[in-house]
Motif scaffolding. Structure first.
Motif, mmCIF file in Angstrom:
data_model
loop_
_atom_site.group_PDB
_atom_site.id
_atom_site.type_symbol
_atom_site.label_atom_id
_atom_site.label_comp_id
_atom_site.label_asym_id
_atom_site.label_seq_id
_atom_site.Cartn_x
_atom_site.Cartn_y
_atom_site.Cartn_z
ATOM 1 N N PRO A 55 54.383 65.846 42.673
ATOM 2 C CA PRO A 55 54.734 66.436 43.977
ATOM 3 C C PRO A 55 54.767 65.408 45.104
ATOM 4 C CG PRO A 55 52.479 67.002 43.352
ATOM 5 C CD PRO A 55 53.095 66.345 42.163
ATOM 6 N N VAL A 56 54.051 64.291 44.904
ATOM 7 C CA VAL A 56 54.092 63.173 45.850
ATOM 8 C C VAL A 56 54.705 61.992 45.112
ATOM 9 C CG1 VAL A 56 52.741 61.588 47.256
ATOM 10 C CG2 VAL A 56 52.048 63.985 47.075
ATOM 11 N N PRO A 57 55.716 61.346 45.667
ATOM 12 C CA PRO A 57 56.360 60.245 44.957
ATOM 13 C C PRO A 57 55.334 59.186 44.536
ATOM 14 C CG PRO A 57 57.629 60.812 46.916
ATOM 15 C CD PRO A 57 56.359 61.599 46.988
ATOM 16 N N PRO A 58 55.256 58.847 43.266
ATOM 17 C CA PRO A 58 54.353 57.774 42.840
ATOM 18 C C PRO A 58 54.656 56.484 43.591
ATOM 19 C CG PRO A 58 55.177 58.972 40.935
ATOM 20 C CD PRO A 58 55.949 59.463 42.112
ATOM 21 N N VAL A 59 53.618 55.783 44.000
ATOM 22 C CA VAL A 59 53.782 54.538 44.738
ATOM 23 C C VAL A 59 54.494 53.520 43.863
ATOM 24 C CG1 VAL A 59 52.549 52.594 45.780
ATOM 25 C CG2 VAL A 59 51.744 54.932 46.158
ATOM 26 N N CYS A 60 55.515 52.900 44.412
ATOM 27 C CA CYS A 60 56.227 51.826 43.725
ATOM 28 C C CYS A 60 55.800 50.489 44.314
ATOM 29 C CB CYS A 60 57.740 52.003 43.871
ATOM 30 S SG CYS A 60 58.391 53.452 43.009
ATOM 31 N N THR A 92 60.019 48.383 41.601
ATOM 32 C CA THR A 92 59.809 49.079 40.333
ATOM 33 C C THR A 92 61.074 49.228 39.507
ATOM 34 O OG1 THR A 92 57.913 50.319 41.144
ATOM 35 C CG2 THR A 92 59.121 51.287 39.312
ATOM 36 N N PHE A 93 62.166 49.632 40.147
ATOM 37 C CA PHE A 93 63.387 49.997 39.412
ATOM 38 C C PHE A 93 64.479 48.940 39.441
ATOM 39 C CE2 PHE A 93 61.414 54.036 40.695
ATOM 40 C CZ PHE A 93 61.314 54.670 39.473
ATOM 41 N N GLY A 94 64.502 48.112 40.463
ATOM 42 C CA GLY A 94 65.583 47.148 40.573
ATOM 43 C C GLY A 94 65.535 46.397 41.879
ATOM 44 N N ASN A 95 66.705 46.002 42.345
ATOM 45 C CA ASN A 95 66.828 45.223 43.561
ATOM 46 C C ASN A 95 66.454 46.048 44.779
ATOM 47 O OD1 ASN A 95 68.351 43.969 45.941
ATOM 48 N ND2 ASN A 95 68.556 42.407 44.348
ATOM 49 N N ILE A 96 65.637 45.463 45.650
ATOM 50 C CA ILE A 96 65.193 46.170 46.860
ATOM 51 C C ILE A 96 66.382 46.608 47.707
ATOM 52 C CG2 ILE A 96 63.993 45.822 49.072
ATOM 53 C CD1 ILE A 96 61.947 44.121 47.532
ATOM 54 N N MET A 97 67.458 45.833 47.662
ATOM 55 C CA MET A 97 68.652 46.172 48.441
ATOM 56 C C MET A 97 69.482 47.255 47.765
ATOM 57 S SD MET A 97 68.083 44.274 50.937
ATOM 58 C CE MET A 97 69.590 44.583 51.856
ATOM 59 N N GLY A 98 69.053 47.686 46.584
ATOM 60 C CA GLY A 98 69.763 48.769 45.905
ATOM 61 C C GLY A 98 71.089 48.370 45.317
ATOM 62 N N GLU A 99 71.192 47.118 44.900
ATOM 63 C CA GLU A 99 72.444 46.625 44.326
ATOM 64 C C GLU A 99 72.188 46.178 42.883
ATOM 65 O OE1 GLU A 99 73.614 43.527 46.939
ATOM 66 O OE2 GLU A 99 74.010 44.872 48.638
ATOM 67 N N PRO A 100 72.218 47.103 41.945
ATOM 68 C CA PRO A 100 71.895 46.752 40.550
ATOM 69 C C PRO A 100 72.983 45.931 39.897
ATOM 70 C CG PRO A 100 72.632 49.029 40.696
ATOM 71 C CD PRO A 100 72.517 48.536 42.109
ATOM 72 N N SER A 101 72.555 44.996 39.032
ATOM 73 C CA SER A 101 73.517 44.256 38.214
ATOM 74 C C SER A 101 73.825 45.087 36.975
ATOM 75 C CB SER A 101 72.934 42.901 37.810
ATOM 76 O OG SER A 101 71.901 43.084 36.852
ATOM 77 N N HIS A 102 74.654 44.550 36.079
ATOM 78 C CA HIS A 102 75.058 45.314 34.893
ATOM 79 C C HIS A 102 73.887 45.532 33.938
ATOM 80 C CE1 HIS A 102 75.260 41.204 33.373
ATOM 81 N NE2 HIS A 102 75.286 41.691 32.137
ATOM 82 N N LEU A 103 72.819 44.745 34.045
ATOM 83 C CA LEU A 103 71.661 44.913 33.172
ATOM 84 C C LEU A 103 70.600 45.831 33.774
ATOM 85 C CD1 LEU A 103 71.088 41.249 31.926
ATOM 86 C CD2 LEU A 103 71.981 43.156 30.599
ATOM 87 N N ALA A 150 63.606 60.309 48.549
ATOM 88 C CA ALA A 150 64.732 59.524 49.059
ATOM 89 C C ALA A 150 64.301 58.492 50.087
ATOM 90 C CB ALA A 150 65.787 60.448 49.654
ATOM 91 N N SER A 151 63.172 58.746 50.754
ATOM 92 C CA SER A 151 62.700 57.821 51.787
ATOM 93 C C SER A 151 61.537 56.953 51.323
ATOM 94 C CB SER A 151 62.273 58.608 53.035
ATOM 95 O OG SER A 151 61.231 59.530 52.725
ATOM 96 N N ALA A 152 61.055 57.160 50.083
ATOM 97 C CA ALA A 152 59.906 56.401 49.586
ATOM 98 C C ALA A 152 60.352 55.048 49.042
ATOM 99 C CB ALA A 152 59.191 57.193 48.498
ATOM 100 N N TYR A 153 59.563 54.009 49.320
ATOM 101 C CA TYR A 153 59.869 52.668 48.839
ATOM 102 C C TYR A 153 59.994 52.672 47.319
ATOM 103 C CZ TYR A 153 59.263 47.694 47.767
ATOM 104 O OH TYR A 153 59.421 46.418 47.295
ATOM 105 N N GLY A 154 61.015 52.052 46.824
ATOM 106 C CA GLY A 154 61.275 52.019 45.384
ATOM 107 C C GLY A 154 62.155 53.171 44.955
ATOM 108 N N TRP A 155 61.740 54.384 45.297
ATOM 109 C CA TRP A 155 62.540 55.557 44.957
ATOM 110 C C TRP A 155 63.843 55.592 45.757
ATOM 111 C CZ3 TRP A 155 61.546 58.235 40.752
ATOM 112 C CH2 TRP A 155 60.239 58.203 40.225
ATOM 113 N N ASN A 156 63.842 54.940 46.923
ATOM 114 C CA ASN A 156 65.074 54.917 47.725
ATOM 115 C C ASN A 156 66.164 54.058 47.096
ATOM 116 O OD1 ASN A 156 64.036 52.390 48.205
ATOM 117 N ND2 ASN A 156 63.755 52.678 50.413
ATOM 118 N N TYR A 157 65.870 53.475 45.945
ATOM 119 C CA TYR A 157 66.870 52.767 45.148
ATOM 120 C C TYR A 157 67.931 53.737 44.630
ATOM 121 C CZ TYR A 157 68.419 50.071 40.970
ATOM 122 O OH TYR A 157 69.136 49.421 40.000
#
Length: 505
Positions: free
Chosen positions: A398-403, A415-426, A445-452
């Motif tokens: 219910p609360v976004p896990p801290v990334c 956690t998931f990828g590039n902080i700027m939200g620009e994933p490469s093909h991998l 959508a506004s949580a750090y990491g999840w906003n990716y």
């Protein structure tokens, strides 16, 4: 003039295959070979460069130039312990195969070693001998002063075969260390203990299966380190502990782990060739890290019920691992615990799991669905990066896990990828659906990491028993109104066999 045959064995260099992407991975291997008299606290903790580190073994030939004699066999009876040298005389350096009868002690083992190192002795039969106190002495066939003069050259003996008598109760530390030609040895039923490093670097030891006698409780640290010809080991039901580095780079494909086994030490099976690991319920203690790392043929492993934390790098780089059985007791997945498990197809992360540490699931590139329980509070840096096949995430928290930031690339990746939200093909794709509890999409959508991610879908997870792909061929599926459905929509709730679930494509 003695001939020298150069034998090169890389006991320190380990190649990690198949690593891709931008992350720099170091192979964390301690310098084992030059610490033979000590046991490191953490065999794999120190990160060092290994590219140039090699150990060179030189084997002295057992015959002088021009010697055309055939195999020389000799059978002798020692009148009293310590008299083997007197009985053998000059034959100690000319005999190839030796049968010894009578009582023998440490001095006699020194004579035997001398014959294997300075002479031609390669086959020793002690079946009718009596070993003093029932103990094969420490360093029996490893004399560091003569065999390791101080540089990177190790001179090895020519021992190839040894038959031990009943009555032997213990084999001492380093007894057969660096016996690189030793192909076979028997373990008497009376044998109760082995010493540290006692068969380390016996790279030709191929007795299969190698069966440890009933009554033995421990496989000591580094006991079979680098025994790369071992294929199968049978442990007795009395084994309770497997020590640090016990089978480090021993290329085992099969070993039984009996009920009653309580603990497995640091790097115990690092870089073996195990095909499947079945850990008993009694095994709850995993000291250190890298217990089954770099087992490149491993397909399946379980973690026993009761274990709360998967150790760091537990199955790191097990590139063919498809199945991990995870217990309901699990609370923490350690650093790199499951990273670079390329073929891992599914993970059943239980309620009660609170943390996935840094790189915990890094580069699990075959995962298509990631289901995170409501109890989850933390996802470490890079823990879910490079999941390039991922098609959906279901996070019930219910609360976004801290990334967190990727410790290898702070300021660039999380956690998931590039902080700027620009994933490469991998990278883990950022346009996949992320299913979250009703009323939390904005939080995520506004949580750090999840906003990716940019595609959050709210789902009522209350009362959900599981998230899975329904088997539509064998089971009848209904919607929540009791109407049978034939086409399932990802993210929607259904009922199958009385169990509510969210369908994941």
């Amino acid at each position: 003039m003695k001939d020298f045959t150069l034998f090169v064995i890389s006991v320190l260099f380990v190649c990690i295959e198949g690593i891709a992407g931008e992350r720099d991975i170091n192979c964390v291997v301690d310098a084992i070979a030059d610490k033979k008299t000590e046991i490191s606290e953490d065999l794999m903790q120190e990160e060092i460069s290994l590219d140039h580190k090699r150990i060179f073994l030189q084997n002295k030939t057992r015959a002088s130039e021009g010697d055309s004699e055939g195999v020389i066999f000799k059978e002798i009876t020692v009148p009293a312990a310590g008299m083997l040298a007197d009985v053998l005389g000059a034959d100690v350096n000319t005999v190839d195969s030796l049968v010894v009868k009578g009582e023998i002690n440490e001095a006699d083992f020194n004579t035997l070693w001398s014959g294997t190192f300075y002479g031609r002795l390669s086959s020793i039969n002690l079946e009718q001998a009596v070993v003093e106190n029932g103990i094969i002495p420490s360093n029996a066939f490893w004399h560091k002063e003569e065999q390791w003069p101080g540089d990177e050259t190790i001179y090895v003996n020519g021992l190839r075969k040894l038959i031990l008598p009943e009555g032997v109760k213990a084999i001492g530390d380093l007894a057969f260390s660096y016996c690189i030609h030793l192909e076979s040895i028997n373990f008497p039923t009376t044998l109760g203990s082995l010493g540290m490093y006692c068969f380390s670097d016996c790279i030709s030891l191929g007795t299969s299966p190698l069966q440890l006698p009933e009554g033995m409780s421990d496989v000591p640290p580094m006991c079979f380190l680098n025994c790369e010809s071992l294929d199968s080991v049978i442990l007795p039901t009395t084994i309770s502990h497997i020590g640090e580095g016990a089978f480090y780079r021993a290329k085992l494909s099969r070993i039984n782990l009996p009920e009653g086994l309580r603990s497995i030490g640091n790097c115990a099976f690092y870089a073996s060739n195990l095909l499947e690991v079945s850990l008993p319920a009694s095994c709850q203690d995993f000291t250190g890290t890298h217990h089954f790392a770099l087992n490149h043929e491993l397909k399946k492993i379980n973690i026993p019920l009761g274990v709360k934390r998967v150790p760091n790098c537990f199955v790191f780089n097990c590139v063919k691992l498809k199945e991990i059985e995870i217990p309901e007791s699990l609370e923490i997945i350690g650093d790199d615990a499951f990273s670079t498990c390329y073929e891992l197809l599914g993970l059943n992360l239980p309620e009660g799991l609170t943390r996935v540490e840094s790189n915990g699931l890094w580069y699990c590139k075959s995962l298509k669905k990631l289901v995170l329980p409501s109890s989850l509070t933390y996802l470490g840096g890079a823990s879910c990066m490079y999941m390039q096949s991922l098609e959906a995430i279901y996070c019930m928290a219910p609360v976004p896990p801290v990334c967190d930031e990727d410790p290898a690339n702070p300021g660039r990746d999380h956690t998931f990828g590039n902080i700027m939200g620009e994933p490469s093909h991998l990278c883990t794709p950022n346009n996949i659906p992320v299913y979250v509890p009703v009323g939390t999409a904005n939080l995520y959508a506004s949580a750090y990491g999840w906003n990716y991610f940019n595609n959050f879908i709210e789902v009522d997870f209350s009362g959900i028993d599981e998230v899975h792909v329904a088997d539509r061929t064998n089971d009848i599926v209904y919607n929540l109104n009791g109407v049978r459905v034939y086409k399932l929509i990802p993210g929607n709730m259904y009922v199958k066999n009385g169990v509510k679930f969210v369908y994941a494509e």
